[in-house]
Design an enzyme around this catalytic site. Structure first.
Site, PDB file in Angstrom:
ATOM      1  CB  SER A   1      -4.589   0.680   6.093  1.00 30.63           C
ATOM      2  OG  SER A   1      -5.619   0.598   5.148  1.00 30.63           O
ATOM      3  CB  SER A   2      -5.474   6.333   8.355  1.00 33.16           C
ATOM      4  OG  SER A   2      -4.960   6.981   7.192  1.00 33.16           O
TER       5      SER A   2
ATOM      6  CD  GLU B   1       3.609  -3.676   1.746  1.00 40.08           C
ATOM      7  OE1 GLU B   1       2.366  -3.527   1.759  1.00 40.08           O
ATOM      8  OE2 GLU B   1       4.254  -4.060   2.718  1.00 40.08           O
TER       9      GLU B   1
ATOM     10  CG  ASP C   1      -4.752  -1.475   2.908  1.00 42.83           C
ATOM     11  OD1 ASP C   1      -3.949  -2.411   3.127  1.00 42.83           O
ATOM     12  OD2 ASP C   1      -4.411  -0.390   2.408  1.00 42.83           O
TER      13      ASP C   1
END
Length: 379
Positions: A125-126, A33, A171
């Protein structure tokens, strides 16, 4: 993947049938992350939650778009128009069209209808799913074949320049290059990707805390600036180039906050590489330990968890015991927890979350088992 909502929205908006349907997946990051924009390593999975775009040519240079997931909100723009004031979803679409155009790809008139099932503000991660789905659709309408790495870079630039979130490449890259049945170990400097098979009999479980996050509100960008400050202090191009020994030895003069941010990134890179090896070998004990260390580092050094996320991660980790692990996933400040667990323990984990966790509004956490799927393409 269900393309019907996008197809239906297209028919309602344009009284016509779409010429094509494309999809791009969301993702869950197993570990790694805030390492991507530090040129480090990440281990995401493209999941079976998608953004679907139904598309057909339009008139002149105008792009006419409807978003089924935002109560059929609409936007119509020329790719050179710039921002849509107040319409966050529209700026992702506008940004992708403008970024394609700026890279020399022809972007003509288009009619687009967008629908999906990647939870918004969840850390899954839309945003990248939307960017890559729109980019895939516009490229296909223009007869263009864009390499996955290039499309990912265009999507990243769209989010950086047109939305204001200084995200890394992870992403968008997993949305273009995901491999069914595998996680993807990504070197975010070279963009080298190595598929890592998910062990048989093991599930990836995602639980939504009910706390929605928003990267572009400033905290994400602040963390990136702190990492850049630390990299400049050590005289390296990125924190990926730093090891623990030098981190400690040469810290004099670096403020404590920037030092802790750097410590998270340096140790997280090492954990990510170790986790890829453990996953490939089916070593769930090691995976659980590494996920616990990652969560603690995000909480204490990078300071991106919130109390609800900490509670949810602890509940899921307790349920799986030493046979797997759980940690926050995504940019932080809300969103989801991801767990890796034997199939036989999934029901127990589900029961524990339902019994012991409540969202900030008093509800239960949405929990689902996801599959690893391929990256973006035609439906």
């Amino acid at each position: 993947m269900n393309a019907d909502p996008a197809r239906r929205a297209f028919r309602q908006r344009f009284a016509d049938e779409p010429a094509l349907l494309v999809r791009a997946p969301g993702r869950v990051n197993l570990i790694g992350e805030h390492t991507d924009y530090n040129d480090g390593f990440v281990l995401p999975v493209a999941i079976d939650r998608d953004t679907v775009v139904a598309a057909a040519p339009g008139k002149a240079a105008l792009i006419d778009v409807v978003a089924a997931d935002f109560e059929d909100a609409t936007d119509a723009f020329d790719p050179r128009d710039g921002f849509a004031a107040g319409d966050d979803w529209a700026n992702y679409v506008r940004g992708m069209a403008a970024a394609l155009l700026n890279d020399g790809y022809p972007v003509g008139g288009a009619r687009l209808a967008i629908a999906g099932d990647v939870p918004i503000g969840s850390g899954l991660s839309s945003s990248a799913s939307l960017e890559i789905a729109v980019g895939t659709a516009l490229a296909a309408l223009g007869g263009q074949a864009i390499a996955p790495d290039q499309l990912a870079r265009i999507g990243q630039r769209a989010e950086n320049a047109y939305v204001g979130c200084q995200c890394g490449i992870m992403d968008q890259l997993i949305a273009t290059r995901g491999v069914a049945g595998h996680a993807l170990l990504i070197d975010c400097r070279s963009l080298a990707c190595r598929p890592v098979a998910l062990p048989a009999g093991v599930s990836i479980v995602i639980a939504h805390s009910g706390v929605r996050h928003a990267h572009a509100e400033g905290a994400y960008n602040e963390r990136r600036m702190q990492c850049e400050t630390a990299a400049a202090h050590y005289g390296v191009a990125a924190l990926r180039d730093l090891d623990v020994d030098r981190l400690v030895r040469d810290r004099a003069g670096l403020d404590d906050v920037a030092y802790r941010r750097a410590r998270h990134v340096v140790t997280e890179n090492a954990r990510t590489l170790a986790a890829a090896g453990a996953l490939a070998g089916g070593d769930l004990h090691a995976i659980g330990r590494l996920m616990a260390e990652s969560h603690a580092s995000m909480r204490d050094d990078f300071e991106i968890t919130v109390s609800a996320i900490d509670r949810l991660a602890a509940i899921m980790a307790d349920a799986v015991g030493v046979e797997g692990g759980a940690r926050m996933t995504g940019g932080g400040f809300g969103g989801c927890v991801v767990a890796i667990a034997p199939d036989a323990l999934v029901a127990e984990m589900r029961d524990a979350v339902a019994r012991d966790y409540r969202t900030p509004d008093g509800g239960t956490a949405e929990l689902f088992v996801c599959k690893a799927v391929d990256g973006a393409g035609r439906c």
